[in-house]
Write a protein that holds these residues in place. Structure first.
Motif, mmCIF file in Angstrom:
data_model
loop_
_atom_site.group_PDB
_atom_site.id
_atom_site.type_symbol
_atom_site.label_atom_id
_atom_site.label_comp_id
_atom_site.label_asym_id
_atom_site.label_seq_id
_atom_site.Cartn_x
_atom_site.Cartn_y
_atom_site.Cartn_z
ATOM 1 N N UNK A 106 -7.079 -86.328 50.631
ATOM 2 C CA UNK A 106 -5.912 -85.552 51.032
ATOM 3 C C UNK A 106 -4.871 -85.654 49.922
ATOM 4 N N UNK A 107 -4.261 -84.507 49.585
ATOM 5 C CA UNK A 107 -3.290 -84.514 48.492
ATOM 6 C C UNK A 107 -2.244 -83.437 48.725
ATOM 7 N N UNK A 108 -0.976 -83.839 48.583
ATOM 8 C CA UNK A 108 0.123 -82.870 48.632
ATOM 9 C C UNK A 108 0.250 -82.249 47.250
ATOM 10 N N UNK A 109 -0.160 -80.988 47.118
ATOM 11 C CA UNK A 109 -0.090 -80.317 45.826
ATOM 12 C C UNK A 109 1.351 -80.013 45.454
ATOM 13 N N UNK A 110 2.171 -79.761 46.479
ATOM 14 C CA UNK A 110 3.616 -79.629 46.340
ATOM 15 C C UNK A 110 4.196 -79.829 47.735
ATOM 16 N N UNK A 111 5.483 -79.614 47.916
ATOM 17 C CA UNK A 111 6.108 -79.898 49.211
ATOM 18 C C UNK A 111 5.530 -79.081 50.359
ATOM 19 N N UNK A 112 4.966 -77.922 50.068
ATOM 20 C CA UNK A 112 4.482 -77.047 51.140
ATOM 21 C C UNK A 112 2.982 -76.792 51.101
ATOM 22 N N UNK A 113 2.267 -77.440 50.203
ATOM 23 C CA UNK A 113 0.830 -77.192 50.073
ATOM 24 C C UNK A 113 0.049 -78.490 50.187
ATOM 25 N N UNK A 114 -0.926 -78.478 51.092
ATOM 26 C CA UNK A 114 -1.734 -79.669 51.349
ATOM 27 C C UNK A 114 -3.206 -79.328 51.154
ATOM 28 N N UNK A 115 -3.913 -80.177 50.401
ATOM 29 C CA UNK A 115 -5.345 -79.990 50.184
ATOM 30 C C UNK A 115 -6.099 -81.145 50.825
ATOM 31 N N UNK A 116 -7.136 -80.800 51.608
ATOM 32 C CA UNK A 116 -7.956 -81.804 52.277
ATOM 33 C C UNK A 116 -9.408 -81.582 51.890
ATOM 34 N N UNK A 117 -10.071 -82.651 51.478
ATOM 35 C CA UNK A 117 -11.484 -82.594 51.129
ATOM 36 C C UNK A 117 -12.293 -83.399 52.139
ATOM 37 N N UNK A 118 -13.445 -82.846 52.540
ATOM 38 C CA UNK A 118 -14.300 -83.474 53.536
ATOM 39 C C UNK A 118 -15.552 -84.071 52.907
ATOM 40 N N UNK A 119 -16.171 -84.989 53.640
ATOM 41 C CA UNK A 119 -17.433 -85.572 53.199
ATOM 42 C C UNK A 119 -18.572 -84.564 53.289
ATOM 43 N N UNK A 120 -18.565 -83.787 54.378
ATOM 44 C CA UNK A 120 -19.577 -82.762 54.601
ATOM 45 C C UNK A 120 -18.948 -81.680 55.470
ATOM 46 N N UNK A 121 -19.509 -80.473 55.465
ATOM 47 C CA UNK A 121 -18.944 -79.419 56.324
ATOM 48 C C UNK A 121 -18.867 -79.895 57.773
ATOM 49 N N UNK A 122 -17.722 -79.691 58.397
ATOM 50 C CA UNK A 122 -17.491 -80.161 59.760
ATOM 51 C C UNK A 122 -16.998 -78.995 60.606
ATOM 52 N N UNK A 123 -17.854 -78.535 61.505
ATOM 53 C CA UNK A 123 -17.569 -77.307 62.249
ATOM 54 C C UNK A 123 -16.305 -77.393 63.093
ATOM 55 N N UNK A 124 -16.028 -78.562 63.664
ATOM 56 C CA UNK A 124 -14.878 -78.687 64.576
ATOM 57 C C UNK A 124 -13.693 -79.391 63.927
ATOM 58 N N UNK A 125 -13.587 -79.318 62.598
ATOM 59 C CA UNK A 125 -12.536 -80.057 61.910
ATOM 60 C C UNK A 125 -11.142 -79.605 62.350
ATOM 61 N N UNK A 126 -10.925 -78.310 62.479
ATOM 62 C CA UNK A 126 -9.597 -77.819 62.858
ATOM 63 C C UNK A 126 -9.225 -78.247 64.281
#
Length: 544
Positions: free
Chosen positions: A160-180
């Motif tokens: 997880x990384x805040x690219x800037x104050x309003x942008x967030x990037x999240x990386x997963x281990x594997x595709x996760x259908x119910x992540x949201x």
């Protein structure tokens, strides 16, 4: 999820009902009454914590869901909808990277700007082993989360990384259908680093040492009291669509007291137990939804020598007539449960058969065999008499269940004494986590439609495994179910795991919980989900 109109269906936490009305009607009602509308709820136990990193119980999850918010929130149809996220996330083609843009001008209740950095800090705090967050396991889909929790990767490597104050990037281990759907849980909510650091150990321990960003704010909670209040948050981004101005929560452990308050119009909801539930079966305001919550006895196999013996554990289980327990003692719509995993939670991916039915029945009532096993165990161990402490909550139902278990065991197993210890909910959690019990009346509400929601609890290294059940074959089966991408292989591994723990008498299943209650007919649009905490945000009151 459809709106409720006196219907009965699954729930993991608190349940109410509401009548169907369209969004425009709800909006009109809220605009005319939003400054005077109040809701008065009874709750079954004290509120343990408001720290999103430490929350692990239904009471706390429900409270946090009203006064805080994450990137997504479940909508009225039980689908994840953007909340603090400004529109849907952008998902990479391989399903491993999610990019979220936050809504503009988001605020915490102290006026501080809420930014993407609050999510990065919050999620990293959850997985940090120093935090000792028991519910951190729900973060495992996020890249490196499991390794960080195991101490084999640095906290800053979390995906997880805040690219800037309003942008967030999240990386997963594997595709996760119910992540949201998963990130609608309180564990994934943001945390303000400056505030959390300043409060230290006091953070989340009372309403003054907690920060809010949800539809409501919390007040009148001192961390130990039997009541607390939610007040509409004027700085909430969607406050115009929040109808309720105030919600009071009153801990009501005695059913008779709750009914009196309900009949005096001081409560809009009251839970019913035993004979009270029977009395109100025909009342139009009565509902009894069966929940996705399994109730069972945990067994301390570490500190209690007698309970290390499998025959003694099985003998204890076979003395308990679960059908009599639910029909004569609890009497609120709960159903006897012959395993750990609840019914209607998961199905065979090939045949559609319900997991509970296909897995079968375990440790069913058999007093003759119980006596035989106890006799054999006495010869094997040399134990003639044993006193076992049974720890439970101190609410009315828990007390009745504990007394039934005490009577069942002592009547059938000569020389076995059950000592009851009924304590407040928060203390029971603490005693369970620290393994300070012989038997523990415990339970779990599913986090997702997956047997792993229950089976993960009893891995040998699980923080929820207070009785320290351990079987390498069980661990192997559960880990196969969690890691495989093959649905059929996963399902069979889950069946195998449940069979192992129950044939070991690693826990004693009791019942699948129902919440029988009375709910005022003017409570509208109380949205309840199969999995997840309720959203008071959607409630309206119509007394016309």
């Amino acid at each position: 999820m459809k709106r409720i109109q006196k219907l009965v269906f699954l729930s993991a936490f608190l349940v109410l009902s509401g009548c169907q009305q369209d969004n425009q009607e709800a909006s009109d009602t809220s605009s005319s009454n939003q400054e005077t509308t109040e809701l008065h709820l009874s709750v079954p136990a004290e509120l343990p914590t408001m720290d999103p990193a430490l929350v692990q119980d239904a009471i706390s999850f429900t409270a946090i869901n009203q006064v805080m918010e994450g990137l997504y929130r479940l909508d009225k149809e039980e689908k994840p909808a953007p909340a603090l996220s400004d529109g849907d996330a952008t998902i990479s083609a391989d399903g491993l990277t999610y990019t979220f843009k936050l809504k503009p001008n988001l605020k915490w209740s102290n006026g501080t700007a809420l930014t993407a950095k609050d999510f990065e800090f919050g999620w990293k705090r959850v997985v940090n082993p120093k935090t000792a967050a028991n519910y951190a396991f729900v973060m495992k889909p996020v890249k490196n989360a499991a390794a960080i929790m195991n101490g084999t990767a640095p906290v800053d490597s979390l995906g997880i990384k805040a690219l800037d104050d309003s942008t967030l990037e999240v990386q997963l281990e594997k595709p996760t259908a119910n992540f949201l759907s998963g990130i609608t849980r309180g564990t994934f909510f943001p945390q303000n680093e400056d505030f959390v650091t300043k409060q230290g150990e006091k953070f989340g321990t009372d309403s003054e040492h907690t920060l809010y960003n949800g539809p409501f704010t919390l007040s009148e909670w001192d961390g130990t009291g039997l009541s607390w209040t939610y007040n509409k948050n004027p700085d909430y981004w969607d406050q115009k669509n929040v109808a309720l101005a105030k919600i009071t929560n009153e801990v009501t452990k005695e059913t008779a007291t709750g009914i009196n308050l309900y009949q005096d119009d001081k409560l809009d909801l009251v839970r019913l137990t035993g004979e009270y539930a029977k009395q109100y079966l025909a009342d139009p305001e009565f509902i009894a939804p069966l929940t996705a919550r399994s109730v069972y006895l945990e067994i301390n196999q570490t500190n209690i020598p007698a309970l290390k013996n499998e025959k003694i554990r099985e003998a204890l289980a076979l003395t308990i007539n679960r059908n009599e327990l639910v029909n004569e003692i609890i009497s609120n719509g709960s159903e006897a449960l012959d395993g750990l995993v609840t019914k209607n939670l998961a199905k065979n991916p090939k045949t559609g058969e319900d997991f509970r039915k296909e897995s079968g029945e375990y440790l069913t009532y058999n007093k003759k065999k119980a006596k035989q096993l106890w006799a054999e165990a006495k010869k094997e161990t040399g134990i003639k008499e044993v006193e076992i402490e049974l720890v439970t909550d101190d609410d009315e139902t828990s007390k009745k269940v504990s007394q039934f278990i005490q009577s069942s065991v002592e009547n059938e197993l000569d020389g076995v004494k059950i000592k009851l210890k009924n304590v407040p909910f928060k203390n029971r959690i603490e005693l369970g986590d620290s393994g300070q019990f012989g038997l523990l009346l415990s339970g779990w509400g599913a986090d997702e439609n997956d047997p792993d929601a229950f089976l993960n609890l009893f891995l040998s290294d699980s923080v929820f495994n207070g009785g320290k059940y351990a079987n390498p074959k069980y661990d192997e089966a559960v880990k196969t179910a969690v890691t495989t991408a093959n649905e059929e292989e996963k399902y069979q591994a889950d069946l195998t795991a449940e069979k192992i723990i129950l044939e070991d008498a690693g826990i004693i299943p009791l019942y699948q919980k129902a919440d029988s209650m009375l709910v005022k007919n003017y409570v509208k649009d109380y949205i309840q989900y199969q999995i997840g905490s309720p959203n008071y945000k959607y409630i309206t009151i119509d007394k016309n």
